[in-house]
Write an enzyme that holds these catalytic residues in place. Sequence first.
Site, short mmCIF file in Angstrom:
data_model
loop_
_atom_site.label_atom_id
_atom_site.label_comp_id
_atom_site.label_asym_id
_atom_site.label_seq_id
_atom_site.Cartn_x
_atom_site.Cartn_y
_atom_site.Cartn_z
N SER A 1 3.68 -2.23 10.15
CA SER A 1 5.14 -2.27 10.36
C SER A 1 5.77 -3.61 9.96
CB SER A 1 5.49 -1.90 11.80
OG SER A 1 5.06 -0.58 12.10
N ASN B 1 0.86 -1.18 0.00
CA ASN B 1 0.00 0.00 0.00
C ASN B 1 0.90 1.23 0.00
OD1 ASN B 1 -1.83 2.03 0.42
ND2 ASN B 1 -2.50 1.33 2.45
N LYS C 1 0.07 4.22 -0.23
CA LYS C 1 -0.58 5.39 0.38
C LYS C 1 -0.34 6.63 -0.50
CE LYS C 1 -0.13 3.11 4.79
NZ LYS C 1 -0.05 3.21 6.25
N GLY D 1 2.71 2.20 10.74
CA GLY D 1 3.64 3.32 10.61
C GLY D 1 4.37 3.66 11.90
N GLU E 1 -6.76 4.60 7.78
CA GLU E 1 -6.61 6.03 7.50
C GLU E 1 -7.88 6.59 6.87
OE1 GLU E 1 -2.92 5.46 5.41
OE2 GLU E 1 -2.04 4.83 7.31
O1 LIG Z 1 -1.17 0.68 6.75
C1 LIG Z 1 -0.41 -0.20 6.38
C2 LIG Z 1 -0.66 -0.92 5.12
O2 LIG Z 1 -1.95 -0.67 4.65
C3 LIG Z 1 0.81 -0.53 7.13
O3 LIG Z 1 1.68 0.52 7.05
P1 LIG Z 1 3.20 0.33 7.57
O4 LIG Z 1 3.71 -0.95 6.96
O5 LIG Z 1 3.92 1.56 7.10
O6 LIG Z 1 3.11 0.23 9.07
#
Ligand SMILES: O=C(CO)COP(=O)(O)O
Length: 261
Positions: free
Chosen positions: A224, A24, A26, A184, A110
Amino acid sequence: QVYQRCFSNGCPPGMARKFVVGGNWKMNGNKKQIDEILGFLKTGPLNADTEVIVGVPAVYLDYVKCNAPPNVEVAAQNCYKAEKGAFTGEISPMMLKDIGVCWVILGHSERRQIFGESDELIAEKVAFALENGLKVIACIGETLNEREAGKTEEVVFRQTQAIADKIKDWTNVVIAYEPVWAIGTGKTATPEQAQDVHKALRCYISEKISPNVAESVRIQYGGSVTAANCKDLGAKPDIDGFLVGGASLKPEFVQIVNARQ
Ligand SMILES: O=C(CO)COP(=O)(O)O
């Protein structure tokens, strides 16, 4: 607790479900960075036993669809629950299909937290996307407060049930369990913590939806995930893949795809 025990007469054969790893992205990337990501995906090599999907910002979907290697599928990060019309800023499942995109990520924390999407809206979007031929990565997960209050199972069951109330066929659904406190933050759920929730969820699905769906639906872990922790997480019987944020922008994503090798 009761859900922890309900497979005591035989766990579902987790290894029969095809491992599925999503990246992802984002709201990250530009053409230069995307070219670099596509470069390491092309070089791979990516385990042929793993399904690989990248979740791309809407504005780059067509570019990635045209330039990704054939063993990498492309997902949008959101779409609306209408075919077309006066919904400024939104995109429809039909638009995604029009450019050859077959997957969409829905209900990411999110979207829930920053953009106020409710369980019900997410369920409606999941149903509409499926009805219109998309495959869906449906995200669920509890916040830190909810976990500390002992409400993890209650929350993920409620989020799953909202979707179950609106859809009949789970064939084209992947569930992504993403504890919000692990996203995150560098704080990964331990393999045991993740496995416990995945197993409880599978038991809930077995009871409330059907044993067949429980056995076949793939449940990704997200939060993470890195090259360093992916093998231990991926070794758990109810973890069928990952949804990766930050590390999906880096070459280590290839190692995460290959976690089960
Ligand atoms: O939200 C996430 C994947 O959709 C996870 O994000 P991270 O791997 O950056 O923690």
